[in-house]
Scaffold this active site. Sequence first.
Site, mmCIF file in Angstrom:
data_model
loop_
_atom_site.group_PDB
_atom_site.id
_atom_site.type_symbol
_atom_site.label_atom_id
_atom_site.label_comp_id
_atom_site.label_asym_id
_atom_site.label_seq_id
_atom_site.Cartn_x
_atom_site.Cartn_y
_atom_site.Cartn_z
ATOM 1 N N ASP A 179 0.843 -1.212 0.000
ATOM 2 C CA ASP A 179 0.000 0.000 0.000
ATOM 3 C C ASP A 179 0.871 1.252 0.000
ATOM 4 O O ASP A 179 1.359 1.682 1.040
ATOM 5 C CB ASP A 179 -0.919 -0.005 1.229
ATOM 6 C CG ASP A 179 -2.103 -0.937 1.043
ATOM 7 O OD1 ASP A 179 -2.372 -1.742 1.964
ATOM 8 O OD2 ASP A 179 -2.752 -0.867 -0.012
ATOM 9 N N ASP A 223 -10.601 -4.819 -1.553
ATOM 10 C CA ASP A 223 -9.528 -4.342 -0.674
ATOM 11 C C ASP A 223 -10.061 -3.471 0.459
ATOM 12 O O ASP A 223 -10.538 -2.366 0.230
ATOM 13 C CB ASP A 223 -8.539 -3.530 -1.525
ATOM 14 C CG ASP A 223 -7.344 -3.059 -0.716
ATOM 15 O OD1 ASP A 223 -6.554 -2.252 -1.257
ATOM 16 O OD2 ASP A 223 -7.195 -3.477 0.445
HETATM 17 C C1 DX5 Z 1 -6.300 0.902 2.579
HETATM 18 C C2 DX5 Z 1 -5.452 -0.151 1.865
HETATM 19 C C3 DX5 Z 1 -5.874 -1.552 2.197
HETATM 20 C C4 DX5 Z 1 -5.782 -1.863 3.699
HETATM 21 C C5 DX5 Z 1 -6.274 -3.265 3.959
HETATM 22 O O1 DX5 Z 1 -6.033 2.163 2.015
HETATM 23 O O2 DX5 Z 1 -5.528 0.015 0.476
HETATM 24 O O3 DX5 Z 1 -5.050 -2.461 1.452
HETATM 25 O O4 DX5 Z 1 -4.432 -1.743 4.109
HETATM 26 O O5 DX5 Z 1 -6.133 -3.485 5.334
HETATM 27 P P1 DX5 Z 1 -7.359 -4.046 6.229
HETATM 28 O O6 DX5 Z 1 -7.502 -5.487 5.810
HETATM 29 O O7 DX5 Z 1 -6.844 -3.891 7.630
HETATM 30 O O8 DX5 Z 1 -8.549 -3.237 5.902
HETATM 31 ZN ZN ZN Z 2 -4.597 -1.591 -0.675
#
Ligand code: DX5
Ligand code: ZN
Length: 219
Positions: free
Chosen positions: A34, A179
């Site tokens: 990310d 996501d």
């Molecule tokens: C948010 C990111 C996601 C997030 C997913 O901006 O794009 O990939 O890190 O993490 P969780 O599973 O904790 O929502």
């Molecule tokens: Zn992400």
Amino acid sequence: MVEISTSILSVKKGEENKTIFALEAGKTDYFHIDVMDGKFVPKNTYDKMFEYSSYIKRISNLPLDVHLMVENVRKAVDDFVAVEPNIITFHLEACKDKEEVHDLIKYIKENNCKVGIAIKPNTKIEDVYEFLPYIHMCLVMTVEPGKGGQTLIKETLEKIKELKNYIDENKIEIDIEADGGINLATVDDVKKAGANILVSGTAILMAKDYKVIIDELRK
Ligand code: DX5
Ligand code: ZN
């Protein structure tokens, strides 16, 4: 069978070695990187994610699924091709017009990467349709981009359903990645909606045994 892409966003500095080894042993299908620039979203993870990706490249053959949450997509592509990602996904909302979207698709392909387009919860799914024939994956954000540990926004599942119907009707071969906020309580709805690659960060990283949770999410 879906694939699991583990987000390493919340992996603490100093713990990346043991966590990455453990995720590889836990059989994650991808590492989800990310990349945030502090402009497109408030957080800045740019350097940390580059460091973690470089480390993964050195110790693992697992593919990198790079999710760019940045305004300057071209610069991030130039920086992150160095870690030879399997796919680079940029946000439709970071582009000023359709021409820029097509230019970026072409540019990422010229850098020998697969291409994904991501859309935020409030972006209409139809806005991405015209680009689908040229890309490998559509990333449907199921939370607002910017941080981990958020709750899945149920309305986004309708967008995944519509996208799945559209690609089936139009015989478009493309991955649908969901996501944000994906855990044992939400994973079945996300699969039913039609996503075939699931990103999970918090739910996996907080688990005692990564293999158990990854197998649970995948089955
Ligand atoms: C948010 C990111 C996601 C997030 C997913 O901006 O794009 O990939 O890190 O993490 P969780 O599973 O904790 O929502
Ligand atoms: Zn992400």
